[in-house]
Scaffold this active site. Structure first.
Site, PDB file in Angstrom:
ATOM      1  N   ALA A  85       1.827   2.913  -0.153  1.00 38.37           N
ATOM      2  CA  ALA A  85       1.120   1.657   0.064  1.00 38.37           C
ATOM      3  C   ALA A  85       2.135   0.527   0.196  1.00 38.37           C
ATOM      4  O   ALA A  85       3.317   0.735  -0.059  1.00 38.37           O
ATOM      5  CB  ALA A  85       0.198   1.371  -1.115  1.00 38.37           C
ATOM      6  N   MET A  86       1.635  -0.646   0.575  1.00 38.01           N
ATOM      7  CA  MET A  86       2.539  -1.780   0.793  1.00 38.01           C
ATOM      8  C   MET A  86       1.881  -3.080   0.333  1.00 38.01           C
ATOM      9  O   MET A  86       0.734  -3.359   0.677  1.00 38.01           O
ATOM     10  CB  MET A  86       2.899  -1.841   2.295  1.00 38.01           C
ATOM     11  CG  MET A  86       3.786  -2.995   2.673  1.00 38.01           C
ATOM     12  SD  MET A  86       5.421  -2.888   1.859  1.00 38.01           S
ATOM     13  CE  MET A  86       5.794  -4.634   1.702  1.00 38.01           C
ATOM     14  N   GLU A  87       2.686  -3.872  -0.381  1.00 39.77           N
ATOM     15  CA  GLU A  87       2.160  -5.040  -1.105  1.00 39.77           C
ATOM     16  C   GLU A  87       2.105  -6.324  -0.284  1.00 39.77           C
ATOM     17  O   GLU A  87       2.216  -7.418  -0.856  1.00 39.77           O
ATOM     18  CB  GLU A  87       3.030  -5.265  -2.344  1.00 39.77           C
ATOM     19  CG  GLU A  87       4.472  -5.756  -2.068  1.00 39.77           C
ATOM     20  CD  GLU A  87       5.529  -4.650  -2.024  1.00 39.77           C
ATOM     21  OE1 GLU A  87       5.172  -3.490  -1.748  1.00 39.77           O
ATOM     22  OE2 GLU A  87       6.709  -4.960  -2.251  1.00 39.77           O
ATOM     23  N   ASN A  88       1.939  -6.278   1.047  1.00 39.02           N
ATOM     24  CA  ASN A  88       1.904  -7.494   1.866  1.00 39.02           C
ATOM     25  C   ASN A  88       1.033  -8.571   1.215  1.00 39.02           C
ATOM     26  O   ASN A  88      -0.039  -8.269   0.704  1.00 39.02           O
ATOM     27  CB  ASN A  88       1.311  -7.178   3.238  1.00 39.02           C
ATOM     28  CG  ASN A  88       1.861  -5.906   3.803  1.00 39.02           C
ATOM     29  OD1 ASN A  88       3.049  -5.791   4.003  1.00 39.02           O
ATOM     30  ND2 ASN A  88       0.993  -4.921   4.016  1.00 39.02           N
TER      31      ASN A  88
ATOM     32  N   HIS B  95      -0.063  -1.067  -8.971  1.00 39.52           N
ATOM     33  CA  HIS B  95       1.336  -1.328  -8.580  1.00 39.52           C
ATOM     34  C   HIS B  95       1.404  -2.384  -7.469  1.00 39.52           C
ATOM     35  O   HIS B  95       2.144  -3.370  -7.588  1.00 39.52           O
ATOM     36  CB  HIS B  95       1.991  -0.020  -8.134  1.00 39.52           C
ATOM     37  CG  HIS B  95       3.405  -0.156  -7.696  1.00 39.52           C
ATOM     38  ND1 HIS B  95       4.471   0.157  -8.504  1.00 39.52           N
ATOM     39  CD2 HIS B  95       3.947  -0.574  -6.518  1.00 39.52           C
ATOM     40  CE1 HIS B  95       5.603  -0.070  -7.857  1.00 39.52           C
ATOM     41  NE2 HIS B  95       5.311  -0.508  -6.637  1.00 39.52           N
ATOM     42  N   GLU B  96       0.655  -2.178  -6.411  1.00 39.21           N
ATOM     43  CA  GLU B  96       0.732  -3.119  -5.274  1.00 39.21           C
ATOM     44  C   GLU B  96       0.205  -4.492  -5.689  1.00 39.21           C
ATOM     45  O   GLU B  96       0.763  -5.521  -5.307  1.00 39.21           O
ATOM     46  CB  GLU B  96      -0.028  -2.586  -4.057  1.00 39.21           C
ATOM     47  CG  GLU B  96       0.389  -1.203  -3.581  1.00 39.21           C
ATOM     48  CD  GLU B  96       1.876  -0.992  -3.410  1.00 39.21           C
ATOM     49  OE1 GLU B  96       2.594  -1.955  -3.116  1.00 39.21           O
ATOM     50  OE2 GLU B  96       2.346   0.162  -3.602  1.00 39.21           O
TER      51      GLU B  96
ATOM     52  N   HIS C 235       2.744  -6.408  -7.660  1.00 45.89           N
ATOM     53  CA  HIS C 235       3.828  -6.969  -6.847  1.00 45.89           C
ATOM     54  C   HIS C 235       3.557  -8.427  -6.467  1.00 45.89           C
ATOM     55  O   HIS C 235       4.483  -9.151  -6.108  1.00 45.89           O
ATOM     56  CB  HIS C 235       3.975  -6.179  -5.542  1.00 45.89           C
ATOM     57  CG  HIS C 235       4.983  -5.062  -5.591  1.00 45.89           C
ATOM     58  ND1 HIS C 235       6.240  -5.210  -6.109  1.00 45.89           N
ATOM     59  CD2 HIS C 235       4.928  -3.782  -5.129  1.00 45.89           C
ATOM     60  CE1 HIS C 235       6.917  -4.066  -5.974  1.00 45.89           C
ATOM     61  NE2 HIS C 235       6.132  -3.176  -5.393  1.00 45.89           N
TER      62      HIS C 235
HETATM   63  N1  B3K Z   1       7.310  -1.790  -1.275  1.00 49.01           N
HETATM   64  C1  B3K Z   1       6.683  -0.636  -0.665  1.00 49.01           C
HETATM   65  C2  B3K Z   1       7.654   0.386  -0.187  1.00 49.01           C
HETATM   66  C3  B3K Z   1       8.253   0.082   1.124  1.00 49.01           C
HETATM   67  C4  B3K Z   1       9.074   1.237   1.625  1.00 49.01           C
HETATM   68  C5  B3K Z   1       9.830   0.900   2.860  1.00 49.01           C
HETATM   69  N2  B3K Z   1      10.546   2.036   3.388  1.00 49.01           N
HETATM   70  C6  B3K Z   1       5.690   0.003  -1.578  1.00 49.01           C
HETATM   71  C7  B3K Z   1       5.901  -0.200  -3.013  1.00 49.01           C
HETATM   72  O1  B3K Z   1       6.869   0.188  -3.599  1.00 49.01           O
HETATM   73  O2  B3K Z   1       5.064  -0.817  -3.610  1.00 49.01           O
HETATM   74 ZN    ZN Z   2       6.569  -1.157  -5.242  1.00 48.75          ZN
END
Ligand code: B3K
Ligand code: ZN
Length: 870
Positions: A265-268, A300-301, A304
């Site tokens: 997943a990604m925390e945009n 987690h996300e 962030h």
């Molecule tokens: N920050 C992202 C991970 C990005 C990975 C890029 N190759 C997810 C996380 O750790 O929450």
């Molecule tokens: Zn993370």
């Protein structure tokens, strides 16, 4: 292809220009999306005078550049392979750049790409440069306004970071939406989603009374599987308020589930994008472990938003600043909501199996690396999980309240800034008015420290002395290591199992229960007084530091600790050590010692232990764990020894295992108690099926066909997939028919077959790759089939004829052309060739050399392969 360059932490320079604001227009089109970027730059006062503006760009077609409204000639800028340079710029100006990119052709899944016909983005770490020319580095923070234009029928939903501000219709069946994000952010947190999506909606009132709208978006047919994700999000929001006083800051928080995603997943900012496998859940399609993992990753996300987004990283060497800290936070979230002891055991098992191995590999790096070739290769168990252990050390040293004081000061000092791990350390130290400078060694040195302990008991003086020696093996960045600050939580157990009150020589009073000794030197000793009987030391309780403990425990000592230690973690650790000692004896050609079965039987019968702790203790060390302590490892013999021990325990305890299995078979629902019971039940079943007799296979098959939840159904399927029997084929077929329309459940179906140790698995895997649901472009499918074979099936991967290695190397080469990040994960399975016995080792090395010699290798794979061959 040009050789990838190494980037060094010591070369860090602040950006030449700062950015106040970014305005983007996206004209979405599957093969040629136009991006208009208008950016306000001003010279950074701390950068070198007259420095050029260096913009990163990758796979972009440049249409035009205008400076303060004037179109630039080609001679006024330099376009090169990795970007664009502009010289002789004024101190402040607006730059408009128009580019085209091709989402449909983007198989690397970085930047703007399409998944299931929808548009989505992934910008961390360096994907924004595939969208537009920009200073793609985390210390450039700006507010963003974005307008998205797209075909209305295929993309009715248009999403971006921040808050929606306006929307409207356009000619030709198109429409637009405008979004504004008032929080300055680095471009790696940029996100855009457009497509045909449905959403579940809810709301959350923050502690200070603000209403936040919450939405989980997905393809419409999955909408009924999003309830657990939404509940998890609300739990995460309220936990962060209660534990850290941190509230959400925008009016809207969105999660979008997509099927094609390189990681979890990604925390945009305000628009988290998730791999759909970490969103969808129903009892019929998700296991208990999936439920817990979804809650943890949603947490987690979300966490962030403060640790990563509001306070971000100065450069990518600081990755652990946000990842180690956020993993620590999600671990605590799970521990507070479920069993703290079980959570700790699972986290430590992951760390010991994967991070200790990485620390002993050619890719060993400190949690704050000092160089990299490809940053995507550094999203590792070291940066994440060891990073979280280092954050946990502060809490052990300062206490929960002291840690909170440090966190409060960290946000007070650095909100809205891009900072370094030193800044975090300083906030922790200053808030507690203490010197933590020794903590820096944990950031700068790789390798797993080894803590060798011995005990002297002086019956006459009633003294018990513990001697500690710490050492750390050489790793690529350093051969000589400075001592680490190591908190050792410990106790002394008396022969009746009670705790010896702890009083160090020179102290006036004894403390009851555990205490923490702080090690700062290479060698230190501690003398406890008033110890009337020779005690048994219980060391490193709760795994108080990420070190390898070396104490000469005998099999009898471990059996004693397993049944008497007041620390649940150390009871588990003793069970693991006991099993490991037995396994090593089997590898030495000895017969199994009955004490392990007796101890496991007692543990199973212990009414004072909950089901999950029993299950954790009964799980034998993995083949990878055994390989790390029997060097050079012989994977064939390790598998045989482990199977021998499984069968020995199963036949010694078969009645007890079966009655335990039957007693637990009624566990219903998704509460913790039911989940714990299912876990133990399935561990018992796995032991019984290890005997491969008709009765056990019939039990597994019965469970498979009558299960009303995925945990039981999947556990039974995995066991059957490893047995050469007619029930195997029936179960595999039935599962496929039942779930052929659910991509995430089909991943489980692929994975159990790729994990099978039966001969013929490699051919089966080749066939699976021809299956209509398999797709080499989809990372989840690749992980389920190829990843499982490479990382979770040592028998087939390490086949003596080298067929496993050859197959994986072929796949790496093919994948590398499509998706370097995924190829680079898989190729790591060959990395530890030096720790394997010589015949296999030579075969692994030859495959690495074959990959290294291939044309057009990505920087990602090149880095792993070249470091492995060093
Ligand atoms: N920050 C992202 C991970 C990005 C990975 C890029 N190759 C997810 C996380 O750790 O929450
Ligand atoms: Zn993370």
């Amino acid at each position: 292809m040009t050789q990838p360059q190494t980037v060094y932490l010591k070369d860090y320079l602040p950006p030449a220009f700062l950015v106040d604001h970014v305005a983007l227009i996206f004209r979405l089109n599957p093969s040629a999306t136009e991006v208009v970027s208008k950016v306000n730059y001003r010279r950074n006062p701390v950068a070198a005078a007259g420095a050029a503006l260096e913009l990163n760009g990758h796979d972009l077609e440049l249409i035009s550049i205008s400076l303060n409204g004037r179109l630039l000639e080609q001679s006024e800028y330099q376009l090169h392979a990795s970007g664009l340079s502009l010289n002789d710029l004024p101190d402040a100006f607006e730059l408009e750049i128009i580019t085209h990119c091709n989402p449909d052709a983007n198989t690397a899944l970085e930047g703007l790409y399409r998944s299931g016909g929808n548009y989505c983005t992934q910008c961390e770490a360096q994907g924004f440069r595939r969208i537009t020319y920009y200073q793609d580095r985390p210390d450039v923070m700006a507010t963003f306004d974005v307008r998205i234009e797209a075909d209305k029928t295929t993309n009715p939903v248009l999403l971006c970071n921040g808050n929606p501000v306006a929307a409207g219709e356009l000619e030709g069946g198109r429409h637009w939406a405008a979004w504004s994000d008032p929080f300055a952010k680095p471009c790696y947190l940029f996100a855009l989603v457009a497509g045909d999506l449905a959403c579940v909606e809810d709301s959350y009132q923050t502690a200070s009374g603000r209403d936040v709208r919450l939405r989980v978006y997905t393809e419409p047919h999955h909408i009924e599987h999003c309830g657990h994700a939404m509940d998890s999000l609300k739990r995460a929001m309220s936990w962060d308020e209660a534990r850290f006083g941190l509230e959400y800051d925008l009016d809207l928080f969105m999660i979008v589930a997509v099927d094609d995603f390189n990681m979890g997943a990604m925390e945009n900012k305000g628009l988290n994008i998730f791999n759909s496998r970490l969103v969808f859940a129903s009892p019929e399609t998700a296991t208990d472990d999936d439920y817990i993992a979804i809650e943890a990753v949603i947490g987690h996300e979300y966490f962030h938003n403060w640790t990563g987004n509001r306070v971000t990283c100065r450069d990518w060497f600081q990755l652990s600043l946000k990842e180690g800290l956020t993993v620590f936070r999600d671990q605590e979230f799970t521990a507070d909501n479920h069993s703290r002891a079980v959570k700790r055991i699972e986290d430590v098992r992951l760390l010991r199996t994967h991070q200790f191995a990485e620390d002993a590999s050619p890719m060993a790096h400190p949690i704050r690396p000092s160089s990299y070739m490809e940053i995507n290769n550094f999203y590792t168990v070291t940066v994440y999980e060891k990073g979280a252990e280092v954050v946990r050390l502060y809490q052990s040293l300062l206490g929960v309240d002291g840690f909170r004081r440090g966190m409060d000061l960290y946000f007070q000092r650095f909100d809205g800034q891009a900072v370094s791990t030193e800044d975090f350390l300083a906030a922790m130290a200053d808030a507690n008015e203490t010197d933590l400078s020794l903590m820096q060694n944990w950031y700068d040195q790789a390798g797993t420290p080894k803590l060798t302990v011995s005990m002297d008991y002086d019956a006459d003086r009633q003294f018990c002395t513990l001697h500690f020696t710490q050492s750390c093996p050489a790793t690529p960045e350093a051969s000589e290591k400075q001592p680490f600050l190591i908190p050792v939580e410990m106790g002394l157990l008396l022969p009746d199992g009670s705790e010896q009150p702890l009083q160090l020589l020179g102290e006036n009073v004894a403390q009851i229960g555990s205490r923490t000794l702080l090690l700062r030197e290479r060698e230190e000793s501690f003398i406890f007084v008033g110890v009337a009987e020779k005690p048994m030391p219980s060391l490193l309780r709760g795994f108080s530091a990420p070190v390898e403990l070396d104490y000469p425990y005998t099999v009898e000592d471990d059996a004693f600790l397993m049944s008497h230690d007041s620390d649940a973690f150390n009871r588990w650790a003793a069970a693991q050590r006991l099993a490991m000692q037995t396994l090593l004896a089997l590898l030495d050609g000895k017969e199994p010692d009955g004490s392990v079965a007796t101890a496991f039987g007692q543990l199973l019968a212990d009414d004072g232990l909950d089901a999950a702790l029993k299950a954790e203790a009964l799980m034998l060390p993995s083949e990878a764990d055994i390989a790390e302590v029997s060097l050079p490892a012989d994977p064939g013999r390790i598998h045989a020894a482990r199977e021998q021990l499984r069968c020995f325990i199963a036949s010694s305890l078969s009645e007890q295992l079966e009655s335990c299995y039957r007693d637990l078979s009624q566990a219903e629902g998704l509460n913790d108690e039911a989940m714990q019971k299912r876990k133990l039940k399935n561990v018992c079943l796995a032991y019984l099926v290890a005997l491969k007799n008709d009765k056990a296979i019939a039990m597994a098959s019965g469970q498979f066909h009558t299960a009303n939840n995925m945990t039981d159904q999947y556990a039974a399927l995995a066991l059957l997939a490893d047995c050469d029997c007619e029930q195997r084929e029936k179960a595999i077929q039935a599962f496929e028919q039942q779930f052929e329309h659910d991509a995430n459940v089909m991943d489980k179906w692929f994975a159990v077959q790729a994990a099978s140790t039966l001969t013929g698995t490699l051919d089966a895997v080749r066939l699976l790759m021809q299956h209509e649901k398999f797709d080499l472009h989809n990372p989840n499918k690749v992980r389920s089939v190829i990843g499982t074979l490479a990382m979770r099936n040592p028998v087939i991967f390490h086949a003596e004829d080298g067929s496993g290695y050859r197959f994986i190397a072929d796949q790496v080469l093919e994948l590398d052309r499509l998706n370097p990040q995924i190829a680079s994960r898989i190729v790591r399975s060959l990395m530890n060739w030096k720790r394997i016995e010589s015949r296999r080792s030579a075969l692994m090395r030859a495959e690495l050399q074959r990959i290294a010699g291939s044309e057009g290798l990505s920087g990602d794979v090149h880095e792993i392969v070249s470091k492995s061959l060093c």
